[in-house]
Scaffold this motif. Structure first.
Motif, PDB file in Angstrom:
ATOM      1  N   GLY A  16       3.859   1.783  -0.955  1.00 13.88           N
ATOM      2  CA  GLY A  16       3.938   2.160  -2.302  1.00 13.88           C
ATOM      3  C   GLY A  16       3.508   2.433  -3.705  1.00 13.88           C
ATOM      4  N   MET A  17       2.213   2.283  -3.226  1.00  9.78           N
ATOM      5  CA  MET A  17       1.676   2.741  -3.832  1.00  9.78           C
ATOM      6  C   MET A  17       1.024   4.834  -3.768  1.00  9.78           C
ATOM      7  N   GLY A  18       1.508   4.788  -2.559  1.00 11.94           N
ATOM      8  CA  GLY A  18       1.604   5.776  -2.249  1.00 11.94           C
ATOM      9  C   GLY A  18      -0.032   5.991  -0.942  1.00 11.94           C
ATOM     10  N   LEU A  67       0.867  -0.855  -0.549  1.00 14.19           N
ATOM     11  CA  LEU A  67      -0.244   0.202   0.638  1.00 14.19           C
ATOM     12  C   LEU A  67       0.699   1.813   0.280  1.00 14.19           C
TER      13      LEU A  67
END
Lengths: 590, 85
Positions: free
Chosen positions: B40-42, B38
């Motif tokens: 990593g996806m911001g 999560l």
């Protein structure tokens, strides 16, 4: 000097790699197409550089699975190596968050603003010069599709200067653009990040800075949905979208099956004169007798069967899967099937290897790397190996079904039942309640050239593997049949009849599946079975052990222990289903 | 979390958010690889996301962030706390 392509998931690295090296790689529209590092050579003004294509990575701090390969490749870089950071122009914020993180490594770097052709068609204009000033490294507008930017990239690499990041961009942004940023990267002073833990604080910072940066370099954008975007909004944002996807999937299966049925007739009739010719040639060379029968029957079957039964299925499945992949529908099916996956303790992501398995199971085993854990991978590989019929198998099975008038619903229901039951048991043994996250990439129009390339890559096994193997084995099977060895098995007959209601020859056919599942029907087609016997035999073949290439691949991916387990389970499933069907089938109506 | 919530804000699990609403992420489940993915996806505490669609029968929750669409499994979404504004 080594050059590494690094970028977010689905930013188009593999496409860039193909463009720069001329090496064919499989590219698709979903996160996690590349699960390995691919190596190639790139020529710039007569000089050769080693170029690495890496799996997508969100952030160096959060690299797991294939992304960890990327992280390690980056950590191995020396000061004179080069990072080419592939940035999807249409997804600037998330991609720049990684760029900012990479800059902190202080390695020579070039940013490729990839897919600018797509961005332009969406009326998105990015000031790449300004972006380059902010980042302190060259930024090159690029399109792997059209080749735009390749010359610029070559020029920058051969000049070699200005690749080293000048100043830390974080510092740069903090000092010069505080006003533009709604958030300072400082933990205590940041109103938005007050609940973030310290390890996540940098991520929040990178994203905040990337948002600021994107705002400043995007000159013009048009967010009105049009074309594919409209379809995408419908599929992703409405409940009717799920229904549409489901119907589309069913239509795909229907198309596939009717194509296989239709093409078989056509191809068989086309091959009739060729078979005659072969028979005549063999008659002139080999005098009539044992070898004459073996060769004339064996060779003509060995040629017609692969072309009429295996080839159409392989072609059509490759085509359908390539199209679905390229449009970006696979992750959407993953979301749709997430609830089914829950039953098996696997994520909806498992739909990707499982559906690839309908084409060929060998690459599907490799594709299981996108799954979160070893447990999940084992579950999916076991289901793939034992239950999922590959294109070749589908062709052979359906022709055997037709030849013997076997009960199709019984076979399909048995396969479904085994799929559900086996999945449930495996979930109890290996499943974990892993959390699922699916990225939904923008829909794209499939490119004819790319689809053709994928069909070719997926289909090339037909001529190198399927055709020769089937030809040789077809002759071998003929030798066994004509030599009368099978007749000597008759004293085993009482055993096989009691257990499965089958003659021993048919059980041999089932055992042949260890070599290649679609070989077994070759034996079966030469026997005289009633519909009930054929139904039992075909179901046993459809649900059995993995073929040799899958076994080899699984050893590579999961180790020998896993393969032994899967083969053991496969045998048990095949024998049990034969035994059970033999018990219950008369009651159903056989 | 001992923060004071303003009267306009209400802290709920992501699964309880109606479609079309913008919310601020406040808590992610501890441990496990999902927190990292999560992130990593911001999707980290403090970020604003928009809820697009909750698939029925405990299906995934579709959210939007920076123009990216992400579907989050029900079991995970249940443990993501957000502030409704």
């Amino acid at each position: 000097m080594k050059i590494v392509l690094v970028g977010q998931h689905n930013s188009g690295k593999s496409m860039v790699f193909s463009r720069l090296t001329g090496i064919d790689t499989i590219v698709s529209n979903y996160s996690g197409t590349s699960v390995e590092i691919t190596q190639g050579m790139m020529k710039v003004n007569g000089l050769s550089f080693e170029l690495l294509d890496t799996p997508g990575i969100y952030s160096l701090a959060w690299a797991d699975g294939p992304s960890d390969l990327t992280r390690r490749a980056i950590m191995d870089l020396r000061d004179d190596d080069l990072i080419i950071n592939v940035v999807d122009a249409g997804n600037l914020v998330r991609n720049l968050a990684l760029t900012l993180e990479l800059l902190e490594l202080n390695l020579p770097m070039i940013v490729l603003l990839n897919q600018v052709d797509v961005a332009q068609s969406h009326h998105l204009v990015i000031d790449h010069q300004k972006l380059s000033e902010y980042l302190g490294v060259p930024v090159i507008p690029f399109s792997a599709q059209t080749g735009e930017g390749v010359a610029d990239l070559h020029a920058v690499i051969s000049k070699g200067s200005r690749l080293q990041p000048g100043s830390s961009p974080r510092r740069f942004l903090i000092t010069s653009d505080m006003a533009a940023c709604p958030c300072s990267p400082n933990c205590s002073g940041c109103p938005m990040g007050e609940t973030a833990s310290c390890s996540e604080q940098p991520v929040l910072d990178y994203y905040q800075q990337a948002r600021c940066l994107a705002k400043q370099v995007i000159l013009r954008s048009d967010n009105r949905p049009r074309g594919l975007q409209v379809l995408q909004d419908f599929l992703d944002k409405t409940r009717m979208g799920s229904l549409a996807l489901l119907l589309l999937g069913l239509l795909g299966f229907y198309l596939l099956l009717s194509f296989i049925g239709w093409s078989e007739e056509v191809i068989v009739s086309l091959f009739a004169p060729i078979q005659d010719l072969i028979a005549r040639i063999i008659s002139t060379i080999v005098p009539s007798g044992f070898w004459h029968t073996v060769l004339s029957k064996g060779i003509s079957e060995g040629i017609v069967v692969p072309f009429s039964l295996v080839m159409p299925a392989m072609l059509m499945v490759s085509f359908l899967i390539s199209i679905i992949e390229d449009i970006g529908l696979l992750p959407r099916y993953a979301v749709l099937l997430d609830r089914v996956g829950n039953l098996f303790g696997v994520s909806g992501q498992a739909v990707i290897p499982l559906s690839l398995g309908f084409g060929c199971r060998t690459p599907a085993v490799v594709a299981t790397r996108i799954l979160g854990s070893e447990g999940q991978r084992f579950i999916v590989i076991a289901l793939l190996s034992i239950v999922i019929p590959c294109a070749g198998t589908i062709g052979m099975l359906s022709s055997t079904i037709v030849a013997f008038d076997a009960y199709v619903p019984v076979i399909i229901l048995s396969m479904l039942a085994v799929f559900l039951l086996l999945g449930w048991v495996l979930k109890k043994l290996y499943g974990e309640n892993e959390d699922r996250i699916y990225e939904l990439p923008p829909l794209r129009m499939p490119q004819a050239a790319n689809v053709a390339k994928k069909i070719r890559l997926r289909f090339q096994g037909f001529f190198t593997e399927v055709l020769p193997l089937l030809l040789v084995l077809s002759v071998a099977v003929r030798i066994i049949i004509e030599s009368g060895v099978l007749n000597r098995l008759h004293n085993l007959g009482s055993l096989t009849y009691t257990l499965f209601g089958l003659p021993p020859e048919a059980v041999i056919g089932v055992l042949l599946t260890i070599i290649q599942r679609y070989l077994a029907p070759l034996v079966i087609l030469n026997l005289s079975l009633d519909p009930r016997q054929a139904t039992i035999a075909i179901t046993m073949i459809a649900l059995s052990v993995p073929c040799l290439p899958v076994v080899v691949m699984t050893i590579r991916e999961m180790g020998v222990k896993a393969v032994v387990k899967i083969v053991g389970v496969g045998f048990a499933v095949s024998l049990s289903i034969g035994f059970i069907l033999n018990l219950v089938l008369p009651a159903i109506g056989g | 979390m001992q923060e004071k919530l303003t009267t306009a804000e209400k802290r709920v699990p992501l699964t309880r958010v109606p479609a079309g609403k913008k919310v601020k992420v406040t808590e992610l489940p501890m441990g496990g690889g999902s927190r990292g993915r999560l992130a990593g996806m911001g999707i980290v505490p403090g970020v604003e996301i928009k809820l697009i669609l909750a698939h029925p029968l405990k299906g995934p929750i579709v959210v939007e962030l920076d123009g990216n669409t992400v579907a989050i499994g029900h079991n995970l979404a249940r443990r993501i706390m957000v502030d409704e504004q």
